[in-house]
Motif scaffolding. Structure first.
Motif, PDB file in Angstrom:
ATOM      1  N   GLY A  94       0.978  -1.240   0.011  1.00 33.67           N
ATOM      2  CA  GLY A  94      -0.089  -0.006   0.041  1.00 33.67           C
ATOM      3  C   GLY A  94       0.836   1.280  -0.028  1.00 33.67           C
ATOM      4  N   PHE A  95       0.089   2.413   0.304  1.00 34.52           N
ATOM      5  CA  PHE A  95       1.042   3.739   0.060  1.00 34.52           C
ATOM      6  C   PHE A  95       1.976   3.871   1.052  1.00 34.52           C
ATOM      7  CE2 PHE A  95       0.363   8.104   2.017  1.00 34.52           C
ATOM      8  CZ  PHE A  95       1.500   8.598   1.264  1.00 34.52           C
ATOM      9  N   ILE A  96       1.862   3.538   2.407  1.00 31.51           N
ATOM     10  CA  ILE A  96       2.837   3.935   3.442  1.00 31.51           C
ATOM     11  C   ILE A  96       3.552   2.911   3.441  1.00 31.51           C
ATOM     12  CG2 ILE A  96       3.288   4.610   5.970  1.00 31.51           C
ATOM     13  CD1 ILE A  96       0.251   5.809   5.978  1.00 31.51           C
ATOM     14  N   ASP A 112       0.667  -9.063   2.037  1.00 28.24           N
ATOM     15  CA  ASP A 112      -0.368  -8.018   1.457  1.00 28.24           C
ATOM     16  C   ASP A 112      -1.350  -8.658   0.626  1.00 28.24           C
ATOM     17  OD1 ASP A 112      -0.226  -4.466   0.983  1.00 28.24           O
ATOM     18  OD2 ASP A 112      -1.817  -6.075  -0.082  1.00 28.24           O
ATOM     19  N   LYS A 113      -2.816  -8.668   0.784  1.00 28.48           N
ATOM     20  CA  LYS A 113      -3.951  -9.112   0.288  1.00 28.48           C
ATOM     21  C   LYS A 113      -4.016  -8.753  -0.955  1.00 28.48           C
ATOM     22  CE  LYS A 113      -8.806  -9.642   1.327  1.00 28.48           C
ATOM     23  NZ  LYS A 113      -9.793  -9.269   2.130  1.00 28.48           N
ATOM     24  N   THR A 165      -5.434  -5.827  -2.094  1.00 35.82           N
ATOM     25  CA  THR A 165      -6.791  -5.193  -2.547  1.00 35.82           C
ATOM     26  C   THR A 165      -6.617  -3.919  -3.700  1.00 35.82           C
ATOM     27  OG1 THR A 165      -6.692  -3.321  -0.968  1.00 35.82           O
ATOM     28  CG2 THR A 165      -7.360  -5.452   0.020  1.00 35.82           C
ATOM     29  N   ASP A 185      -4.051 -12.543   3.420  1.00 33.45           N
ATOM     30  CA  ASP A 185      -4.965 -11.943   4.358  1.00 33.45           C
ATOM     31  C   ASP A 185      -4.296 -11.840   5.968  1.00 33.45           C
ATOM     32  OD1 ASP A 185      -7.144 -10.989   5.827  1.00 33.45           O
ATOM     33  OD2 ASP A 185      -8.423 -11.455   4.009  1.00 33.45           O
ATOM     34  N   ILE A 186      -4.341 -10.612   6.517  1.00 34.63           N
ATOM     35  CA  ILE A 186      -3.972 -10.854   8.070  1.00 34.63           C
ATOM     36  C   ILE A 186      -4.806 -11.456   8.965  1.00 34.63           C
ATOM     37  CG2 ILE A 186      -2.545  -8.597   8.059  1.00 34.63           C
ATOM     38  CD1 ILE A 186      -4.898  -7.201   9.402  1.00 34.63           C
ATOM     39  N   SER A 210      -8.319   1.752   4.436  1.00 30.52           N
ATOM     40  CA  SER A 210      -7.891   3.258   4.870  1.00 30.52           C
ATOM     41  C   SER A 210      -8.644   4.211   4.318  1.00 30.52           C
ATOM     42  CB  SER A 210      -6.256   3.347   4.615  1.00 30.52           C
ATOM     43  OG  SER A 210      -6.363   3.662   3.095  1.00 30.52           O
ATOM     44  N   THR A 246     -11.215  -6.471   8.029  1.00 32.45           N
ATOM     45  CA  THR A 246      -9.713  -6.220   8.210  1.00 32.45           C
ATOM     46  C   THR A 246      -9.264  -5.633   9.361  1.00 32.45           C
ATOM     47  OG1 THR A 246      -9.347  -6.449   5.594  1.00 32.45           O
ATOM     48  CG2 THR A 246      -7.991  -5.051   7.024  1.00 32.45           C
ATOM     49  N   SER A 273      -1.356   3.269  13.212  1.00 34.13           N
ATOM     50  CA  SER A 273      -2.674   3.671  13.532  1.00 34.13           C
ATOM     51  C   SER A 273      -2.837   5.168  12.826  1.00 34.13           C
ATOM     52  CB  SER A 273      -3.280   3.299  14.822  1.00 34.13           C
ATOM     53  OG  SER A 273      -4.871   3.778  14.688  1.00 34.13           O
ATOM     54  N   TYR A 331     -14.559   4.074   9.249  1.00 32.24           N
ATOM     55  CA  TYR A 331     -12.884   3.746   9.017  1.00 32.24           C
ATOM     56  C   TYR A 331     -12.302   3.970  10.516  1.00 32.24           C
ATOM     57  CZ  TYR A 331      -8.026   5.253   8.724  1.00 32.24           C
ATOM     58  OH  TYR A 331      -6.653   5.136   8.813  1.00 32.24           O
ATOM     59  N   LYS A 390     -10.393   1.375  13.187  1.00 33.73           N
ATOM     60  CA  LYS A 390      -8.976   1.601  13.706  1.00 33.73           C
ATOM     61  C   LYS A 390      -9.020   1.636  15.388  1.00 33.73           C
ATOM     62  CE  LYS A 390      -5.634   1.849  11.678  1.00 33.73           C
ATOM     63  NZ  LYS A 390      -4.752   1.139  11.087  1.00 33.73           N
ATOM     64  N   ASN A 429      -1.055  11.457   5.839  1.00 30.14           N
ATOM     65  CA  ASN A 429       0.143  11.398   5.008  1.00 30.14           C
ATOM     66  C   ASN A 429      -0.161  12.016   3.424  1.00 30.14           C
ATOM     67  OD1 ASN A 429       2.142   8.827   6.215  1.00 30.14           O
ATOM     68  ND2 ASN A 429       0.845  10.113   7.280  1.00 30.14           N
TER      69      ASN A 429
HETATM   70  P1  NAD Z   1      -3.390   1.912   1.840  1.00 27.98           P
HETATM   71  O1  NAD Z   1      -5.059   1.787   1.617  1.00 27.98           O
HETATM   72  O2  NAD Z   1      -2.738   2.790   0.768  1.00 27.98           O
HETATM   73  O3  NAD Z   1      -2.707   0.557   1.945  1.00 27.98           O
HETATM   74  C1  NAD Z   1      -3.299  -0.585   2.755  1.00 27.98           C
HETATM   75  C2  NAD Z   1      -2.915  -1.820   2.369  1.00 27.98           C
HETATM   76  O4  NAD Z   1      -3.278  -3.094   3.180  1.00 27.98           O
HETATM   77  C3  NAD Z   1      -2.928  -2.194   0.559  1.00 27.98           C
HETATM   78  O5  NAD Z   1      -1.482  -2.643   0.182  1.00 27.98           O
HETATM   79  C4  NAD Z   1      -3.707  -3.484   0.873  1.00 27.98           C
HETATM   80  O6  NAD Z   1      -3.650  -4.337  -0.274  1.00 27.98           O
HETATM   81  C5  NAD Z   1      -3.485  -4.205   2.299  1.00 27.98           C
HETATM   82  N1  NAD Z   1      -4.601  -4.722   2.861  1.00 27.98           N
HETATM   83  C6  NAD Z   1      -5.909  -4.608   2.885  1.00 27.98           C
HETATM   84  N2  NAD Z   1      -6.438  -5.525   3.777  1.00 27.98           N
HETATM   85  C7  NAD Z   1      -5.634  -6.447   4.097  1.00 27.98           C
HETATM   86  C8  NAD Z   1      -5.659  -7.859   4.712  1.00 27.98           C
HETATM   87  N3  NAD Z   1      -6.951  -8.236   5.073  1.00 27.98           N
HETATM   88  N4  NAD Z   1      -4.626  -8.645   4.772  1.00 27.98           N
HETATM   89  C9  NAD Z   1      -3.503  -7.984   4.149  1.00 27.98           C
HETATM   90  N5  NAD Z   1      -3.227  -6.728   3.468  1.00 27.98           N
HETATM   91  C10 NAD Z   1      -4.535  -6.110   3.503  1.00 27.98           C
HETATM   92  O7  NAD Z   1      -3.170   2.571   3.149  1.00 27.98           O
HETATM   93  P2  NAD Z   1      -1.987   3.456   3.629  1.00 27.98           P
HETATM   94  O8  NAD Z   1      -2.434   4.773   3.481  1.00 27.98           O
HETATM   95  O9  NAD Z   1      -0.877   2.834   3.184  1.00 27.98           O
HETATM   96  O10 NAD Z   1      -2.320   3.176   5.445  1.00 27.98           O
HETATM   97  C11 NAD Z   1      -1.559   2.216   5.821  1.00 27.98           C
HETATM   98  C12 NAD Z   1      -1.678   2.331   7.367  1.00 27.98           C
HETATM   99  O11 NAD Z   1      -1.392   3.562   8.020  1.00 27.98           O
HETATM  100  C13 NAD Z   1      -3.296   1.858   7.693  1.00 27.98           C
HETATM  101  O12 NAD Z   1      -3.221   1.302   8.959  1.00 27.98           O
HETATM  102  C14 NAD Z   1      -3.959   3.267   7.716  1.00 27.98           C
HETATM  103  O13 NAD Z   1      -4.951   3.122   8.869  1.00 27.98           O
HETATM  104  C15 NAD Z   1      -2.733   3.975   8.565  1.00 27.98           C
HETATM  105  N6  NAD Z   1      -2.495   5.604   8.420  1.00 27.98           N
HETATM  106  C16 NAD Z   1      -2.762   6.090   7.344  1.00 27.98           C
HETATM  107  C17 NAD Z   1      -2.492   7.551   7.029  1.00 27.98           C
HETATM  108  C18 NAD Z   1      -2.705   8.099   5.638  1.00 27.98           C
HETATM  109  O14 NAD Z   1      -2.918   9.489   5.548  1.00 27.98           O
HETATM  110  N7  NAD Z   1      -2.926   7.275   4.738  1.00 27.98           N
HETATM  111  C19 NAD Z   1      -2.353   8.184   8.200  1.00 27.98           C
HETATM  112  C20 NAD Z   1      -2.246   7.410   9.746  1.00 27.98           C
HETATM  113  C21 NAD Z   1      -2.221   6.145   9.514  1.00 27.98           C
END
Ligand code: NAD
Ligand code: TYD
Length: 354
Positions: A9-11, A31-32, A34, A57-58, A83, A98, A131, A158, A162, A188
């Motif tokens: 995913g992104f982060i 990573d699943k 999605t 899947d986690i 997210s 999830t 989180s 959401y 969390k 982020n």
């Molecule tokens: P994202 O949606 O870009 O990525 C989430 C990743 O998790 C994806 O690669 C997806 O395939 C994977 N995923 C989803 N369900 C799954 C499962 N059941 N099993 C395994 N993998 C699974 O999210 P992000 O923006 O990268 O956020 C990452 C984490 O950081 C999240 O927990 C989010 O709550 C937290 N967060 C995000 C932000 C933000 O601004 N983006 C800020 C603070 C915290």
């Protein structure tokens, strides 16, 4: 090695890339895949033997158990989640599956694995849960920023999911002694962010000459942090955080949504001038239901106790981000084809201009 969940995913993908730019310790990336997971983000690691990717899947206990027993990670970093707030409004169930059930299954399997480790490995083990500040709810204009002791008050499906996962992590530390760490970070932005979120969506829409949708009056405030700084904060907490503790992470960059969009427009006016200023594309649309007014993070604890500070401010980070989206056409074409269009239609077609 580290076991990272959600590392496509992104982060998560930024974290994995950052990690290998500084360290050699292997990563098992679960990573699943999605809609939000994208292996193209990790294509530069194709020949890196220290990066092992598993699609799964986690919440799959059997898979988690076998990965833990086979690879014996010294730490788990849980990024995996659904997210996007707007998607949680249209369809909350995946968020419960999830973020709540999945985190529970992961935690419970990790607890069993951790319980059987030799004493020294047990002591050194860490479960770091990533989180969000959204668990604290919404602030009014003059309220103090969220600290680690602010009461939870989540408002969207959401943030509620969390919050539930954070409570489970807390309970597994308190009840079973699992050495957990929790980080609550602000919004982020940066490279590799899926263009359903405000900043990449606005950059790509502006370049396409499409109207730029601002929910409500555009005065909602978010505290923006460049993703590379979130990654360095997570590394710092993993290395130096006290188990059982929570660390808020933020960039001290509160901006209204309108300010963010105007900043992007003015950078694009410089880098890629169009016939009209990009700001003329701004359109106010129906607000998000239950839209939190303001988020702000007090990051004093991680700064004073662990010595972390962000390297970027909003002005430097947003320039890097716009640059990245201007020079990564292949990644963009890949993520904006197919199912992406269905989401855009679902989220925006019924919003009226206001
Ligand atoms: P994202 O949606 O870009 O990525 C989430 C990743 O998790 C994806 O690669 C997806 O395939 C994977 N995923 C989803 N369900 C799954 C499962 N059941 N099993 C395994 N993998 C699974 O999210 P992000 O923006 O990268 O956020 C990452 C984490 O950081 C999240 O927990 C989010 O709550 C937290 N967060 C995000 C932000 C933000 O601004 N983006 C800020 C603070 C915290
Ligand atoms: P978003 O990037 O979805 O993050 P979050 O909801 O987790 O804070 O949205 C950031 C802010 O931008 C939020 O106040 C909602 C707003 N927003 C718009 O005004 N228009 C949009 O098209 C989107 C996606 C978000």
């Amino acid at each position: 090695m580290l076991l990272i969940t959600g590392g496509a995913g992104f982060i998560g993908s930024n974290f994995v890339l950052d990690w290998f730019s500084q360290r050699n310790e292997p990563i098992l990336n679960l990573d699943k895949l999605t809609y939000a997971g994208n292996l193209q983000s990790l294509s530069s690691l194709e020949y890196n033997k220290n990066h092992l990717f598993i699609q799964g899947d986690i919440g799959d206990r059997t898979l988690i158990r076998s990965l833990l027993n086979e690879h014996k990670p010294r730490a788990i970093l849980n990024f995996a989640a659904e997210s996007h707030v707007d998607r949680s409004i249209h369809g909350p169930e995946d968020f419960i599956l999830t973020n709540v059930n999945g985190t529970f299954h992961l935690l419970d399997e990790v607890k069993s694995y951790w319980s059987d480790l030799p004493a020294d490995e047990k002591e050194a083990f860490r479960f770091l849960h990533v989180s969000t500040d959204e668990v604290y709810g919404s602030l009014n204009k003059y309220d103090p920023a969220f600290s680690e002791t602010t009461a939870y008050s989540p408002n969207s499906p959401y943030s509620a999911s969390k919050a539930a996962s954070d409570h489970l992590v807390r309970a597994y530390h308190h009840t079973y002694g699992l050495p957990t760490l929790t980080t609550n970070c602000s919004n982020n932005y940066g490279p590799l962010q899926f263009p359903e979120k405000l900043i990449p969506l606005v950059i790509l829409y502006a370049l396409d000459g499409k109207s730029l949708p601002i929910y409500g009056d555009g005065q909602n405030i978010r505290d923006w942090l460049y993703v590379g700084d979130h990654c360095s904060a997570i590394r710092t907490v993993l290395d130096k955080g006290q188990t059982g503790e929570v660390y808020n992470i933020g960039g001290d960059s509160e901006k209204t949504n309108l300010d963010v969009v105007l900043t992007i427009c003015s950078i694009l006016d410089d880098l890629k001038p169009a016939a009209q200023p990009y700001s003329e594309l701004i359109t106010y649309v129906t607000d998000r239901p239950g839209h939190d007014r303001r988020y702000a993070i007090d990051a004093h604890k991680i700064e004073s106790e662990l010595g972390w500070k962000p390297a970027e401010n909003f002005e430097s980070g947003i320039k890097k981000t716009v640059d990245w989206y201007l020079t990564n056409d292949k990644w963009i074409d890949n993520v904006t084809s197919g199912a992406y269009k269905n989401w855009i239609n679902k989220n925006y077609s019924k919003r009226e201009n206001v």
